[in-house]
Write a protein that holds these residues in place. Structure first.
Motif, PDB file in Angstrom:
ATOM      1  N   THR A 245       0.846  -1.184   0.000  1.00 33.59           N
ATOM      2  CA  THR A 245       0.000   0.000   0.000  1.00 33.59           C
ATOM      3  C   THR A 245       0.887   1.242   0.000  1.00 33.59           C
ATOM      4  O   THR A 245       2.093   1.160   0.268  1.00 33.59           O
ATOM      5  CB  THR A 245      -0.913   0.027   1.234  1.00 33.59           C
ATOM      6  OG1 THR A 245      -0.095   0.186   2.412  1.00 33.59           O
ATOM      7  CG2 THR A 245      -1.714  -1.254   1.359  1.00 33.59           C
ATOM      8  N   MET A 246       0.284   2.382  -0.287  1.00 32.40           N
ATOM      9  CA  MET A 246       1.052   3.621  -0.294  1.00 32.40           C
ATOM     10  C   MET A 246       1.652   3.899   1.085  1.00 32.40           C
ATOM     11  O   MET A 246       2.787   4.365   1.201  1.00 32.40           O
ATOM     12  CB  MET A 246       0.163   4.783  -0.735  1.00 32.40           C
ATOM     13  CG  MET A 246       0.878   6.134  -0.763  1.00 32.40           C
ATOM     14  SD  MET A 246       2.313   6.177  -1.887  1.00 32.40           S
ATOM     15  CE  MET A 246       1.457   6.264  -3.477  1.00 32.40           C
ATOM     16  N   GLY A 247       0.888   3.620   2.147  1.00 33.81           N
ATOM     17  CA  GLY A 247       1.409   3.818   3.496  1.00 33.81           C
ATOM     18  C   GLY A 247       2.648   3.001   3.762  1.00 33.81           C
ATOM     19  O   GLY A 247       3.591   3.459   4.426  1.00 33.81           O
ATOM     20  N   MET A 248       2.687   1.766   3.262  1.00 31.82           N
ATOM     21  CA  MET A 248       3.870   0.922   3.423  1.00 31.82           C
ATOM     22  C   MET A 248       5.066   1.492   2.664  1.00 31.82           C
ATOM     23  O   MET A 248       6.178   1.584   3.200  1.00 31.82           O
ATOM     24  CB  MET A 248       3.577  -0.492   2.914  1.00 31.82           C
ATOM     25  CG  MET A 248       2.618  -1.291   3.766  1.00 31.82           C
ATOM     26  SD  MET A 248       2.309  -2.906   3.009  1.00 31.82           S
ATOM     27  CE  MET A 248       1.267  -3.686   4.246  1.00 31.82           C
ATOM     28  N   LEU A 249       4.818   1.889   1.410  1.00 38.16           N
ATOM     29  CA  LEU A 249       5.912   2.401   0.581  1.00 38.16           C
ATOM     30  C   LEU A 249       6.516   3.669   1.178  1.00 38.16           C
ATOM     31  O   LEU A 249       7.741   3.851   1.166  1.00 38.16           O
ATOM     32  CB  LEU A 249       5.410   2.680  -0.838  1.00 38.16           C
ATOM     33  CG  LEU A 249       5.058   1.452  -1.685  1.00 38.16           C
ATOM     34  CD1 LEU A 249       4.578   1.880  -3.069  1.00 38.16           C
ATOM     35  CD2 LEU A 249       6.255   0.524  -1.823  1.00 38.16           C
ATOM     36  N   LEU A 250       5.687   4.545   1.714  1.00 38.03           N
ATOM     37  CA  LEU A 250       6.195   5.783   2.301  1.00 38.03           C
ATOM     38  C   LEU A 250       6.921   5.532   3.614  1.00 38.03           C
ATOM     39  O   LEU A 250       7.777   6.340   4.020  1.00 38.03           O
ATOM     40  CB  LEU A 250       5.041   6.757   2.537  1.00 38.03           C
ATOM     41  CG  LEU A 250       4.363   7.307   1.275  1.00 38.03           C
ATOM     42  CD1 LEU A 250       3.126   8.128   1.659  1.00 38.03           C
ATOM     43  CD2 LEU A 250       5.320   8.154   0.452  1.00 38.03           C
ATOM     44  N   SER A 251       6.614   4.415   4.273  1.00 34.15           N
ATOM     45  CA  SER A 251       7.245   4.119   5.563  1.00 34.15           C
ATOM     46  C   SER A 251       8.625   3.498   5.414  1.00 34.15           C
ATOM     47  O   SER A 251       9.441   3.589   6.334  1.00 34.15           O
ATOM     48  CB  SER A 251       6.343   3.182   6.379  1.00 34.15           C
ATOM     49  OG  SER A 251       5.133   3.830   6.721  1.00 34.15           O
ATOM     50  N   VAL A 252       8.904   2.861   4.278  1.00 35.69           N
ATOM     51  CA  VAL A 252      10.202   2.205   4.097  1.00 35.69           C
ATOM     52  C   VAL A 252      11.362   3.205   4.143  1.00 35.69           C
ATOM     53  O   VAL A 252      12.325   3.015   4.902  1.00 35.69           O
ATOM     54  CB  VAL A 252      10.224   1.385   2.794  1.00 35.69           C
ATOM     55  CG1 VAL A 252      11.625   0.896   2.476  1.00 35.69           C
ATOM     56  CG2 VAL A 252       9.269   0.201   2.907  1.00 35.69           C
ATOM     57  N   PRO A 253      11.342   4.301   3.352  1.00 39.51           N
ATOM     58  CA  PRO A 253      12.439   5.270   3.473  1.00 39.51           C
ATOM     59  C   PRO A 253      12.493   5.927   4.842  1.00 39.51           C
ATOM     60  O   PRO A 253      13.574   6.308   5.314  1.00 39.51           O
ATOM     61  CB  PRO A 253      12.138   6.294   2.377  1.00 39.51           C
ATOM     62  CG  PRO A 253      10.702   6.114   2.035  1.00 39.51           C
ATOM     63  CD  PRO A 253      10.410   4.671   2.278  1.00 39.51           C
ATOM     64  N   MET A 254      11.344   6.044   5.510  1.00 37.09           N
ATOM     65  CA  MET A 254      11.314   6.612   6.856  1.00 37.09           C
ATOM     66  C   MET A 254      12.096   5.720   7.821  1.00 37.09           C
ATOM     67  O   MET A 254      12.855   6.208   8.665  1.00 37.09           O
ATOM     68  CB  MET A 254       9.861   6.766   7.304  1.00 37.09           C
ATOM     69  CG  MET A 254       9.688   7.456   8.632  1.00 37.09           C
ATOM     70  SD  MET A 254       7.930   7.699   8.994  1.00 37.09           S
ATOM     71  CE  MET A 254       8.060   8.410  10.632  1.00 37.09           C
ATOM     72  N   ILE A 255      11.911   4.411   7.711  1.00 38.70           N
ATOM     73  CA  ILE A 255      12.648   3.473   8.560  1.00 38.70           C
ATOM     74  C   ILE A 255      14.145   3.561   8.270  1.00 38.70           C
ATOM     75  O   ILE A 255      14.976   3.590   9.194  1.00 38.70           O
ATOM     76  CB  ILE A 255      12.134   2.041   8.331  1.00 38.70           C
ATOM     77  CG1 ILE A 255      10.694   1.913   8.825  1.00 38.70           C
ATOM     78  CG2 ILE A 255      13.031   1.025   9.041  1.00 38.70           C
ATOM     79  CD1 ILE A 255      10.037   0.586   8.480  1.00 38.70           C
ATOM     80  N   ALA A 256      14.508   3.620   6.978  1.00 30.19           N
ATOM     81  CA  ALA A 256      15.919   3.693   6.610  1.00 30.19           C
ATOM     82  C   ALA A 256      16.573   4.967   7.136  1.00 30.19           C
ATOM     83  O   ALA A 256      17.686   4.927   7.698  1.00 30.19           O
ATOM     84  CB  ALA A 256      16.054   3.615   5.091  1.00 30.19           C
ATOM     85  N   LEU A 257      15.902   6.102   6.967  1.00 32.31           N
ATOM     86  CA  LEU A 257      16.446   7.369   7.474  1.00 32.31           C
ATOM     87  C   LEU A 257      16.546   7.354   8.997  1.00 32.31           C
ATOM     88  O   LEU A 257      17.511   7.866   9.578  1.00 32.31           O
ATOM     89  CB  LEU A 257      15.569   8.536   7.014  1.00 32.31           C
ATOM     90  CG  LEU A 257      15.647   8.890   5.525  1.00 32.31           C
ATOM     91  CD1 LEU A 257      14.587   9.933   5.171  1.00 32.31           C
ATOM     92  CD2 LEU A 257      17.030   9.421   5.169  1.00 32.31           C
ATOM     93  N   GLY A 258      15.546   6.766   9.651  1.00 34.26           N
ATOM     94  CA  GLY A 258      15.575   6.680  11.108  1.00 34.26           C
ATOM     95  C   GLY A 258      16.743   5.845  11.605  1.00 34.26           C
ATOM     96  O   GLY A 258      17.411   6.213  12.586  1.00 34.26           O
ATOM     97  N   LEU A 259      16.992   4.711  10.950  1.00 37.47           N
ATOM     98  CA  LEU A 259      18.126   3.870  11.335  1.00 37.47           C
ATOM     99  C   LEU A 259      19.447   4.609  11.156  1.00 37.47           C
ATOM    100  O   LEU A 259      20.339   4.524  12.010  1.00 37.47           O
ATOM    101  CB  LEU A 259      18.126   2.585  10.508  1.00 37.47           C
ATOM    102  CG  LEU A 259      17.048   1.546  10.858  1.00 37.47           C
ATOM    103  CD1 LEU A 259      17.029   0.433   9.827  1.00 37.47           C
ATOM    104  CD2 LEU A 259      17.296   0.979  12.254  1.00 37.47           C
ATOM    105  N   ALA A 260      19.567   5.351  10.042  1.00 34.11           N
ATOM    106  CA  ALA A 260      20.798   6.105   9.798  1.00 34.11           C
ATOM    107  C   ALA A 260      20.998   7.186  10.852  1.00 34.11           C
ATOM    108  O   ALA A 260      22.102   7.370  11.392  1.00 34.11           O
ATOM    109  CB  ALA A 260      20.754   6.723   8.398  1.00 34.11           C
ATOM    110  N   LEU A 261      19.922   7.902  11.187  1.00 31.52           N
ATOM    111  CA  LEU A 261      20.011   8.974  12.178  1.00 31.52           C
ATOM    112  C   LEU A 261      20.340   8.417  13.561  1.00 31.52           C
ATOM    113  O   LEU A 261      21.192   8.964  14.280  1.00 31.52           O
ATOM    114  CB  LEU A 261      18.685   9.737  12.224  1.00 31.52           C
ATOM    115  CG  LEU A 261      18.620  10.984  13.113  1.00 31.52           C
ATOM    116  CD1 LEU A 261      19.686  11.987  12.703  1.00 31.52           C
ATOM    117  CD2 LEU A 261      17.236  11.623  13.039  1.00 31.52           C
TER     118      LEU A 261
END
Length: 273
Positions: A245-261
């Motif tokens: 779903t769109m919500g899933m797709l938008l959450s993937v880069p959010m998780i990646a950026l969060g892990l990096a931060l």
């Protein structure tokens, strides 16, 4: 055909009538989230021992910060919905984008808008940005909780068809019993995430700028992906490639950026007083 059991959707008014005007619970959810978040943010800013030597806003500065964040959430949330969820319809009728009472808001767009508001506030006050992002992340689940409860009251963003004992028939969801996915998301994105960030704050995470914000992003992204497994996709989009779903797709880069931060924050020494 076997008839599935379901709980009747409670008859809850969508707002509070005051004369000819009805104050919608959805609007009240935003107000409640901002007010409780403002109150908690001031308390956190007033406890210097939580921050160590990290520069952070004084409690009085939160009064201005909440204005920056509120405008960011509203503008970013609406623009995000237009861009991510229903762009063709708004290209045909651009003025509809201004009607906040038609359509919806996007959390991911609101997050981008709130982040921009934090950046502008930090620049105006000549403060570091990361500690203010941490502060916002520490109180954001309050607004998420109230927002999901308002979604449930409105009977919107309901779940997929199911035969579980607590399934509900929503007024706008057809005759089939569905997951009350708004309540699942309120529990995950609101309650569980709030407990997580408060444990981080009390455990000294604010002494590592970016750690609370990073882990909030990871936690929200995971909670959103789980919630999307039960939620009915927006009808204009439906399921995307691979059943996502769109919500899933938008959450993937959010998780990646969060892990990096969070990873960068953990490499720094705690800013002890």
């Amino acid at each position: 055909m076997l008839e599935l059991a379901a709980i009747a959707f409670p008859q809850i008014p969508t707002g509070i009538p005051i004369g000819p005007v009805e104050i919608r619970f959805y609007a009240l959810a935003y107000v409640a989230g901002l007010l409780f978040g403002w109150w908690l943010a001031k308390r956190i800013c007033g406890k210097d021992e939580l921050w160590g030597a990290t520069r952070h806003p004084e409690p009085i500065a939160v009064d201005d910060l909440i204005v920056y964040i509120a405008f960011g959430i509203i503008l970013g949330g609406r623009l995000g919905y237009v861009l991510f969820y229903d762009l063709p319809a708004y290209l045909d009728a651009p003025l509809e984008a201004l009607k906040l009472w038609h359509g919806g808001m996007s959390f991911h767009g609101g997050l981008i808008g709130a982040t921009l508001g934090v950046f502008l506030f930090a620049r105006a006050r000549r403060l570091p940005t990361l500690p203010i992002l941490d502060l916002g992340a520490a109180v954001a689940p309050i607004g998420l909780f109230f927002g999901r409860v308002a979604n449930f009251i409105n009977g919107e963003l309901f779940g997929r068809v199911t035969d579980i004992p607590w399934a509900m028939i929503f007024p706008h969801g057809g005759p089939e019993p569905r997951h009350p996915s708004q309540l699942y998301q309120a529990a995950l994105e609101g309650v569980a995430l709030f407990v997580l960030v408060q444990l981080l704050v009390r455990g000294g995470a604010l002494k590592r700028p970016g750690l609370v914000a990073g882990l909030f992003a990871v936690g929200y992204g995971i909670a959103r992906v789980i919630g999307e497994m039960f939620r009915q996709p927006d009808p204009q989009l439906g399921f995307l490639a691979g059943g996502l779903t769109m919500g899933m797709l938008l959450s993937v880069p959010m998780i990646a950026l969060g892990l990096a931060l969070a990873g960068l924050a953990l490499k720094r020494r705690p800013a002890e007083a």
